[in-house]
Design a protein around this motif. Structure first.
Motif, PDB file in Angstrom:
ATOM      1  N   UNK A 287     -22.929 -61.882  24.187  1.00  0.00           N
ATOM      2  CA  UNK A 287     -22.549 -62.724  23.046  1.00  0.00           C
ATOM      3  C   UNK A 287     -23.799 -63.197  22.326  1.00  0.00           C
ATOM      4  N   UNK A 288     -23.818 -63.005  20.995  1.00  0.00           N
ATOM      5  CA  UNK A 288     -24.946 -63.440  20.171  1.00  0.00           C
ATOM      6  C   UNK A 288     -24.375 -64.276  19.034  1.00  0.00           C
ATOM      7  N   UNK A 289     -24.996 -65.431  18.789  1.00  0.00           N
ATOM      8  CA  UNK A 289     -24.561 -66.241  17.644  1.00  0.00           C
ATOM      9  C   UNK A 289     -25.689 -66.229  16.613  1.00  0.00           C
ATOM     10  N   UNK A 290     -25.309 -66.228  15.320  1.00  0.00           N
ATOM     11  CA  UNK A 290     -26.364 -66.265  14.311  1.00  0.00           C
ATOM     12  C   UNK A 290     -25.957 -67.195  13.186  1.00  0.00           C
ATOM     13  N   UNK A 291     -26.948 -67.825  12.567  1.00  0.00           N
ATOM     14  CA  UNK A 291     -26.728 -68.473  11.278  1.00  0.00           C
ATOM     15  C   UNK A 291     -28.005 -68.221  10.494  1.00  0.00           C
ATOM     16  N   UNK A 292     -28.932 -69.220  10.419  1.00  0.00           N
ATOM     17  CA  UNK A 292     -30.214 -68.906   9.766  1.00  0.00           C
ATOM     18  C   UNK A 292     -31.127 -68.166  10.732  1.00  0.00           C
ATOM     19  N   UNK A 293     -30.856 -68.308  12.036  1.00  0.00           N
ATOM     20  CA  UNK A 293     -31.621 -67.562  13.028  1.00  0.00           C
ATOM     21  C   UNK A 293     -30.627 -66.887  13.978  1.00  0.00           C
ATOM     22  N   UNK A 294     -31.146 -66.156  14.968  1.00  0.00           N
ATOM     23  CA  UNK A 294     -30.274 -65.415  15.875  1.00  0.00           C
ATOM     24  C   UNK A 294     -30.491 -65.952  17.289  1.00  0.00           C
ATOM     25  N   UNK A 312     -18.446 -69.414  29.572  1.00  0.00           N
ATOM     26  CA  UNK A 312     -19.681 -69.409  28.775  1.00  0.00           C
ATOM     27  C   UNK A 312     -19.358 -69.413  27.280  1.00  0.00           C
ATOM     28  N   UNK A 313     -18.298 -68.690  26.897  1.00  0.00           N
ATOM     29  CA  UNK A 313     -17.897 -68.674  25.475  1.00  0.00           C
ATOM     30  C   UNK A 313     -17.482 -70.084  25.051  1.00  0.00           C
ATOM     31  N   UNK A 314     -16.688 -70.745  25.897  1.00  0.00           N
ATOM     32  CA  UNK A 314     -16.221 -72.100  25.563  1.00  0.00           C
ATOM     33  C   UNK A 314     -17.395 -73.067  25.403  1.00  0.00           C
ATOM     34  N   UNK A 315     -18.452 -72.853  26.180  1.00  0.00           N
ATOM     35  CA  UNK A 315     -19.606 -73.774  26.157  1.00  0.00           C
ATOM     36  C   UNK A 315     -20.502 -73.558  24.934  1.00  0.00           C
ATOM     37  N   UNK A 316     -20.347 -72.426  24.251  1.00  0.00           N
ATOM     38  CA  UNK A 316     -21.252 -72.108  23.139  1.00  0.00           C
ATOM     39  C   UNK A 316     -21.265 -73.239  22.105  1.00  0.00           C
ATOM     40  N   UNK A 317     -22.471 -73.721  21.757  1.00  0.00           N
ATOM     41  CA  UNK A 317     -22.536 -74.779  20.736  1.00  0.00           C
ATOM     42  C   UNK A 317     -22.788 -74.130  19.377  1.00  0.00           C
ATOM     43  N   UNK A 318     -22.431 -74.900  18.338  1.00  0.00           N
ATOM     44  CA  UNK A 318     -22.306 -74.343  16.992  1.00  0.00           C
ATOM     45  C   UNK A 318     -23.597 -74.588  16.208  1.00  0.00           C
ATOM     46  N   UNK A 319     -24.185 -73.528  15.628  1.00  0.00           N
ATOM     47  CA  UNK A 319     -25.506 -73.633  14.994  1.00  0.00           C
ATOM     48  C   UNK A 319     -25.494 -74.336  13.632  1.00  0.00           C
ATOM     49  N   UNK A 320     -24.458 -74.055  12.845  1.00  0.00           N
ATOM     50  CA  UNK A 320     -24.251 -74.776  11.574  1.00  0.00           C
ATOM     51  C   UNK A 320     -25.378 -74.688  10.548  1.00  0.00           C
ATOM     52  N   UNK A 321     -25.895 -73.460  10.289  1.00  0.00           N
ATOM     53  CA  UNK A 321     -26.853 -73.350   9.185  1.00  0.00           C
ATOM     54  C   UNK A 321     -26.435 -72.200   8.273  1.00  0.00           C
ATOM     55  N   UNK A 322     -27.403 -71.323   7.902  1.00  0.00           N
ATOM     56  CA  UNK A 322     -27.111 -70.272   6.911  1.00  0.00           C
ATOM     57  C   UNK A 322     -26.405 -69.056   7.481  1.00  0.00           C
ATOM     58  N   UNK A 323     -26.464 -67.927   6.751  1.00  0.00           N
ATOM     59  CA  UNK A 323     -25.755 -66.706   7.162  1.00  0.00           C
ATOM     60  C   UNK A 323     -26.677 -65.500   7.056  1.00  0.00           C
ATOM     61  N   UNK A 324     -27.451 -65.242   8.107  1.00  0.00           N
ATOM     62  CA  UNK A 324     -28.380 -64.110   8.055  1.00  0.00           C
ATOM     63  C   UNK A 324     -27.801 -62.934   8.826  1.00  0.00           C
ATOM     64  N   UNK A 325     -26.777 -62.299   8.228  1.00  0.00           N
ATOM     65  CA  UNK A 325     -26.072 -61.236   8.943  1.00  0.00           C
ATOM     66  C   UNK A 325     -26.978 -60.028   9.192  1.00  0.00           C
ATOM     67  N   UNK A 326     -27.853 -59.727   8.244  1.00  0.00           N
ATOM     68  CA  UNK A 326     -28.736 -58.562   8.389  1.00  0.00           C
ATOM     69  C   UNK A 326     -29.654 -58.719   9.591  1.00  0.00           C
ATOM     70  N   UNK A 327     -30.242 -59.906   9.691  1.00  0.00           N
ATOM     71  CA  UNK A 327     -31.135 -60.202  10.805  1.00  0.00           C
ATOM     72  C   UNK A 327     -30.380 -60.069  12.136  1.00  0.00           C
ATOM     73  N   UNK A 328     -29.139 -60.567  12.135  1.00  0.00           N
ATOM     74  CA  UNK A 328     -28.335 -60.522  13.363  1.00  0.00           C
ATOM     75  C   UNK A 328     -28.015 -59.075  13.753  1.00  0.00           C
ATOM     76  N   UNK A 329     -27.688 -58.248  12.762  1.00  0.00           N
ATOM     77  CA  UNK A 329     -27.384 -56.839  13.053  1.00  0.00           C
ATOM     78  C   UNK A 329     -28.627 -56.136  13.614  1.00  0.00           C
TER      79      UNK A 329
END
Length: 450
Positions: A287-294, A312-329
């Motif tokens: 599992x990878x989460x991304x917003x302004x960073x990854x 572990x999924x339930x524990x994931x905290x929310x980053x709440x910034x931008x949307x850098x989908x390219x960086x995440x890919x």
């Protein structure tokens, strides 16, 4: 034979009844015209084959194309291109009445009296009619007109059901927005096919089961057997352990998702995890989460069972910034599926990318690289997600690998569809049993809800 080779359309008088009331914006109306054109392109048009008419309506009704106008494909497509929206109210009943008394009439080129000619009307609307449709639709059906009702967006479903012919599930369609109305093209192209049942005529070479579709067929196997790669013969299943699979979720944690929706996204992930068989030999999940960073929440293979993954999924905290989908890919390609991070060589790799908005960086290169590396990429978009981006991320055939829904509350429906799709075809026996099991569970849930 390739599908569609024997697809001649039955001689049909086909009239499109399209809503251009003021709620339909000009660019949306263009999408309706594309849909109408695509259906026309697949038909066998001509004076003695299928003829096409188009009625445009809002508060008033305008005949844009009558059944007796020149019926060459080029002329029809040109006439459709020229149609302009009326942008007033929504008098759907009036438009259906116009179809009965004028559009399908012999004076306008209708061939109603000849035997074996079909009369079909396709109504496309996004509103609630300001007049009644029930009685007039019943009169139309009694006059032998088969009615398909397509609703878009905030349409009133009750109205669609009052208009449509039986069986309703074949004649009522709903799409979330005009941008996806093209999804229905294929259905209507098939609906007008002359059904040539190749299984019945014995024109096939299937060892066990032949499944027919208009102008084409495919082979299948009885329970307990799986289809071989030749697409014809069958092998007995050995009840294998289920497929090995490395699955990584790439989750958008940008601030537009909002906390309550982020919880729904976690449920969506766990719904899919539930359908997997997790172990060293079978499915591994990362599992990878991304917003302004990854941020890697956990790599493939860190957790050895479903319970730990879900916790572990339930524990994931929310980053709440931008949307850098390219960086995440890029991270997914370079890191998540690397051996250092737990990926197993030779095991199918599946990525599920979840986003609710337009990426703030460039995604094309990374999206292409993911597919070129042989990863099977699914794209799931919600709300303001951009369809072109989803299509760019999704593997071929694109239509089966990208999903869009307007509302976070409906993503569990996508989860259902995805479970069926992820099931890797390594061991079709196992795949089949998972799908069977899910269908049983769904039937149970449905029966409880009634």
């Amino acid at each position: 034979p390739s599908p569609g080779t024997l697809c001649r359309t039955k001689p049909t008088d086909l009239v499109f009844i399209i809503d251009s009331s003021r709620s339909v914006r000009p660019h949306e109306f263009e999408k309706i015209k594309v849909f109408v054109s695509r259906v026309i392109e697949a038909l066998d048009v001509g004076p003695n084959a299928t003829r096409v008419g188009v009625i445009n309506y809002a508060s008033a009704v305008r005949s844009e194309l009558s059944l007796q106008s020149p019926q060459s494909k080029a002329a029809l497509l040109q006439a459709v291109r020229r149609i302009q929206p009326l942008s007033t109210g929504t008098m759907t009943g009036l438009a259906i009445q116009f179809a009965i008394s004028r559009a399908f009439s012999a004076a306008e080129g209708g061939r109603g009296s000849a035997p074996n000619f079909k009369k079909v009307a396709i109504v496309v609307t996004d509103g609630r009619p300001q007049d009644g449709v029930q009685d007039v639709s019943a009169r139309a059906r009694a006059a032998g007109i088969e009615i398909f009702a397509i609703g878009v967006g905030r349409v009133d479903m009750g109205t669609l059901r009052q208009m449509a012919s039986e069986p309703l599930d074949e004649h009522v369609d709903y799409v979330e927005s005009y941008s996806v109305i093209e999804k229905l093209t294929h259905k209507f192209q098939e609906a007008f096919c002359v059904v040539s049942d190749l299984c019945a005529t014995g024109d096939h070479d299937c060892e066990q089961v032949c499944v027919s579709s208009p102008g084409a067929y495919r082979c299948a196997c009885r329970d307990g057997f799986s289809l071989n790669s030749d697409g014809k013969t069958c092998t007995a299943c050995n009840g294998g352990l289920g497929s090995a699979l490395d699955l990584v979720f790439l989750i958008d944690g940008s601030k537009s998702v909002r906390p309550e929706n982020f919880e729904l996204v976690k449920k969506f992930i766990n719904q899919i995890v539930d359908s997997l068989e997790v172990s060293d030999k079978q499915a591994q999940v990362g599992l990878v989460q991304y917003s302004s960073s990854v941020r890697q929440e956990f790599p493939l293979g860190q957790f050895k069972n479903k319970k730990d993954i879900k916790a572990a999924v339930k524990k994931m905290s929310y980053m709440e910034k931008g949307t850098m989908t390219g960086q995440a890919l890029k991270y997914l390609v370079d890191s998540s599926f690397s051996v250092i991070n737990g990926a197993r060589p030779g095991v199918p790799k599946v990525g599920i990318v979840f986003t609710d908005g337009r990426s703030q960086d460039y995604i094309s290169d990374a999206a292409k690289k993911a597919k070129d590396s042989g990863f099977r990429m699914f794209a799931v978009g919600v709300g303001n997600a951009v369809e072109d981006e989803l299509r760019e991320i999704a593997s071929e055939p694109v239509a089966e690998h990208y999903f869009y829904t307007a509302d976070f509350r409906t993503i569990s429906k996508i989860g259902k569809k995805l479970q069926m799709k992820i099931c890797v075809e390594e061991d079709p026996c196992e795949c089949k049993s998972i799908v069977k099991f899910q269908t049983k569970v769904e039937d149970l849930i449905n029966s409880l809800q009634q």
